[in-house]
Write a protein that holds these residues in place. Structure first.
Motif, PDB file in Angstrom:
ATOM      1  N   LYS A  40      -0.286   0.597   1.019  1.00  0.00           N
ATOM      2  CA  LYS A  40       1.068   0.076   1.206  1.00  0.00           C
ATOM      3  C   LYS A  40       1.628  -0.521  -0.081  1.00  0.00           C
ATOM      4  O   LYS A  40       2.850  -0.531  -0.283  1.00  0.00           O
ATOM      5  CB  LYS A  40       1.062  -0.977   2.308  1.00  0.00           C
ATOM      6  N   ALA A  41       0.746  -1.011  -0.947  1.00  0.00           N
ATOM      7  CA  ALA A  41       1.205  -1.652  -2.187  1.00  0.00           C
ATOM      8  C   ALA A  41       1.486  -0.647  -3.293  1.00  0.00           C
ATOM      9  O   ALA A  41       2.158  -0.987  -4.266  1.00  0.00           O
ATOM     10  CB  ALA A  41       0.167  -2.668  -2.664  1.00  0.00           C
TER      11      ALA A  41
ATOM     12  N   ALA B 237      -8.844  -2.740   3.534  1.00  0.00           N
ATOM     13  CA  ALA B 237      -8.526  -2.897   2.120  1.00  0.00           C
ATOM     14  C   ALA B 237      -7.760  -1.686   1.592  1.00  0.00           C
ATOM     15  O   ALA B 237      -6.745  -1.836   0.892  1.00  0.00           O
ATOM     16  CB  ALA B 237      -9.812  -3.111   1.321  1.00  0.00           C
ATOM     17  N   LEU B 238      -8.204  -0.482   1.932  1.00  0.00           N
ATOM     18  CA  LEU B 238      -7.517   0.709   1.439  1.00  0.00           C
ATOM     19  C   LEU B 238      -6.153   0.875   2.085  1.00  0.00           C
ATOM     20  O   LEU B 238      -5.210   1.368   1.454  1.00  0.00           O
ATOM     21  CB  LEU B 238      -8.384   1.939   1.683  1.00  0.00           C
ATOM     22  N   ARG B 239      -6.045   0.458   3.351  1.00  0.00           N
ATOM     23  CA  ARG B 239      -4.737   0.541   3.999  1.00  0.00           C
ATOM     24  C   ARG B 239      -3.745  -0.413   3.335  1.00  0.00           C
ATOM     25  O   ARG B 239      -2.583  -0.053   3.095  1.00  0.00           O
ATOM     26  CB  ARG B 239      -4.882   0.219   5.484  1.00  0.00           C
ATOM     27  N   ALA B 240      -4.202  -1.620   3.010  1.00  0.00           N
ATOM     28  CA  ALA B 240      -3.322  -2.575   2.330  1.00  0.00           C
ATOM     29  C   ALA B 240      -2.978  -2.099   0.930  1.00  0.00           C
ATOM     30  O   ALA B 240      -1.833  -2.250   0.469  1.00  0.00           O
ATOM     31  CB  ALA B 240      -4.001  -3.945   2.275  1.00  0.00           C
ATOM     32  N   ALA B 241      -3.953  -1.515   0.229  1.00  0.00           N
ATOM     33  CA  ALA B 241      -3.679  -1.007  -1.115  1.00  0.00           C
ATOM     34  C   ALA B 241      -2.705   0.167  -1.070  1.00  0.00           C
ATOM     35  O   ALA B 241      -1.830   0.298  -1.937  1.00  0.00           O
ATOM     36  CB  ALA B 241      -4.984  -0.595  -1.789  1.00  0.00           C
TER      37      ALA B 241
ATOM     38  N   SER C  93     -14.380 -11.671 -11.288  1.00  0.00           N
ATOM     39  CA  SER C  93     -14.439 -11.123 -12.648  1.00  0.00           C
ATOM     40  C   SER C  93     -13.984  -9.671 -12.736  1.00  0.00           C
ATOM     41  O   SER C  93     -14.087  -9.068 -13.803  1.00  0.00           O
ATOM     42  CB  SER C  93     -15.870 -11.234 -13.193  1.00  0.00           C
ATOM     43  N   VAL C  94     -13.492  -9.081 -11.649  1.00  0.00           N
ATOM     44  CA  VAL C  94     -13.069  -7.683 -11.651  1.00  0.00           C
ATOM     45  C   VAL C  94     -11.597  -7.603 -11.280  1.00  0.00           C
ATOM     46  O   VAL C  94     -11.156  -8.230 -10.313  1.00  0.00           O
ATOM     47  CB  VAL C  94     -13.910  -6.840 -10.668  1.00  0.00           C
ATOM     48  N   GLU C  95     -10.847  -6.840 -12.057  1.00  0.00           N
ATOM     49  CA  GLU C  95      -9.435  -6.562 -11.783  1.00  0.00           C
ATOM     50  C   GLU C  95      -9.272  -5.067 -11.581  1.00  0.00           C
ATOM     51  O   GLU C  95      -9.924  -4.261 -12.255  1.00  0.00           O
ATOM     52  CB  GLU C  95      -8.545  -7.034 -12.934  1.00  0.00           C
ATOM     53  N   ALA C  96      -8.388  -4.674 -10.668  1.00  0.00           N
ATOM     54  CA  ALA C  96      -8.159  -3.267 -10.362  1.00  0.00           C
ATOM     55  C   ALA C  96      -6.667  -2.978 -10.384  1.00  0.00           C
ATOM     56  O   ALA C  96      -5.864  -3.752  -9.842  1.00  0.00           O
ATOM     57  CB  ALA C  96      -8.748  -2.894  -9.007  1.00  0.00           C
ATOM     58  N   PHE C  97      -6.289  -1.855 -11.020  1.00  0.00           N
ATOM     59  CA  PHE C  97      -4.899  -1.419 -11.120  1.00  0.00           C
ATOM     60  C   PHE C  97      -4.854   0.085 -10.848  1.00  0.00           C
ATOM     61  O   PHE C  97      -5.857   0.798 -11.017  1.00  0.00           O
ATOM     62  CB  PHE C  97      -4.320  -1.683 -12.512  1.00  0.00           C
ATOM     63  N   THR C  98      -3.687   0.563 -10.422  1.00  0.00           N
ATOM     64  CA  THR C  98      -3.464   1.996 -10.278  1.00  0.00           C
ATOM     65  C   THR C  98      -2.455   2.449 -11.317  1.00  0.00           C
ATOM     66  O   THR C  98      -1.520   1.711 -11.676  1.00  0.00           O
ATOM     67  CB  THR C  98      -2.962   2.348  -8.873  1.00  0.00           C
ATOM     68  N   LEU C  99      -2.647   3.686 -11.784  1.00  0.00           N
ATOM     69  CA  LEU C  99      -1.782   4.278 -12.796  1.00  0.00           C
ATOM     70  C   LEU C  99      -1.090   5.489 -12.202  1.00  0.00           C
ATOM     71  O   LEU C  99      -1.724   6.295 -11.511  1.00  0.00           O
ATOM     72  CB  LEU C  99      -2.599   4.717 -14.024  1.00  0.00           C
ATOM     73  N   GLY C 100       0.175   5.629 -12.463  1.00  0.00           N
ATOM     74  CA  GLY C 100       0.958   6.763 -12.018  1.00  0.00           C
ATOM     75  C   GLY C 100       2.242   6.795 -12.822  1.00  0.00           C
ATOM     76  O   GLY C 100       2.239   6.922 -14.043  1.00  0.00           O
TER      77      GLY C 100
END
Length: 393
Positions: free
Chosen positions: A283-284, A277-281, A252-259
């Protein structure tokens, strides 16, 4: 009572200590004091657990260190996180400094930084005193409380390491909404179908009125995290916070980054280990610590995800300081559309909790009329308050 064997080599390492000495009353008083230290260290020691602990000690040889250790571990610890705190508190209480075995300090591995080093006036890990072995429970509790109110962008490396451990202890509760489906309940409206079916099985007699009530389902939560250059001091802590929230309710949770662009990182944050998880994020995310185009990025989110269901009746949380390189008119328009789609729109600004702050940034001024809440997000304490706001939404 069966006494467990001595700790196996896989158990957490504990330095040897002298056997407790003294009368029985003195020993029991010391064990009760140990439970107070555990409670101060964060272990939820209840009166029932203390009673069971003392009863176990009464049947064991309290002067035997291993038996005393396992008696407390089996009766006072109810969660895996409690075992870590217990292993830190046990040697600090039962091993006085004067009784510690002397050894060559150079041959021992360096001790991890302690929360006592995080007190005001410390540089985050250096200690001028010679006694740096063993954890300090009282100082650790005080240091943890101080760390909860420290600015996330001004932490030393040692403080950031302790903050990561505190982040893993967060237990966010997702908001809920009423479902159209009904379920059995002792209270609520009458359920005629179940009542009549029960009456048919009893020759038409109604002995009890069946009832039903609306069920609760998790409400969707969307996290939009600004990873531009102005948010770099807070980006790592906010990403770890997002990982905790996503792991708690992955469906039920979605996460996005803004830039300069929109990046979905939900799949990466679903990994169990936070470092992986942070290492994979990382890279994305192609625009980490880059520019900011909040208006265009919010428009991309509304068009691609928001209107298609991600933001409908959801709690949308935007983490940003509000600095916008482009025009603010587009940001205001997209914030208005997002507020119409979402159940609640929350803006978290790391600078909002500082003295003398005023919402004068262009992005904040444009989005403020359409926000349900403008919250601070500069410390762990403010992030915990954010979880309460989201849960009550």
């Amino acid at each position: 009572m069966t006494v467990p064997p001595s700790p196996s080599p896989a158990a957490p390492p504990r330095p040897p200590a002298a056997e407790p000495t003294g009368t029985t009353d003195e020993l029991l008083t010391g064990f009760v004091g140990f439970t107070e230290v555990l409670r101060a260290a964060g272990v939820p020691v209840t009166q029932d657990r203390v009673t069971a602990y003392l009863q176990a000690l009464d049947t064991l040889e309290v002067t035997d260190r291993d038996q005393a250790y396992w008696a407390g571990r089996l009766t006072l610890c109810a969660d895996p996180d409690d075992i870590v705190r217990y292993d830190l508190a046990f040697p600090s209480w039962f091993e006085p400094t004067s009784n510690r075995p002397s050894s060559n300090r150079d041959d021992r591995p360096p001790a991890p930084p302690k929360l006592a080093a995080l007190l005001p006036g410390s540089e985050g890990g250096e200690d001028d005193s010679d006694d740096t072995d063993g954890p300090q429970i009282k100082a650790a509790a005080t240091g943890a409380e101080i760390l909860r109110n420290r600015d996330l962008g001004e932490l030393s490396p040692a403080e950031r390491e302790h903050l990561r451990r505190l982040m893993t202890l967060l237990k966010p509760e997702p908001p809920t909404r009423a479902s159209r489906r009904r379920r059995r309940n002792r209270h609520g409206e009458a359920d005629p179908q179940r009542t009549l079916r029960a009456a048919l099985r009893n020759q038409g007699e109604i002995f009890r009125l069946a009832r039903r009530d609306t069920s609760r389902r998790p409400r969707k939560v969307v996290l939009l995290i600004d990873v531009s250059g102005s948010m770099e001091p807070y980006a790592d802590a906010l990403m770890r916070f997002a990982h905790v929230v996503v792991r708690r309710s992955p469906r039920s949770v979605e996460a996005f980054t803004l830039g300069t662009r929109l990046t979905r990182i939900t799949r990466e944050l679903r990994l169990r280990d936070p470092e992986h998880a942070l290492r994979a994020a990382g890279k994305a995310i192609p625009d980490w610590s880059g520019g900011t185009r909040l208006g265009e990025v919010l428009q991309a989110f509304v068009d691609r995800w928001g209107r298609r269901g991600a933001a409908r009746r959801a709690v949308v949380v935007v983490f940003s300081d509000g600095w916008e390189r482009g025009g603010t008119e587009l940001l205001g328009t997209q914030a208005e559309q997002l507020s119409r789609l979402a159940h609640r729109l929350i803006w978290v600004n790391p600078h909002a909790g500082k003295d003398g702050y005023a919402p004068v940034q262009g992005g904040i001024v444009a989005a403020l009329p359409h926000l349900d809440d403008l919250l601070a997000g500069h410390s762990l304490d403010t992030l915990e308050k954010l979880l309460e706001v989201v849960r009550n939404a």
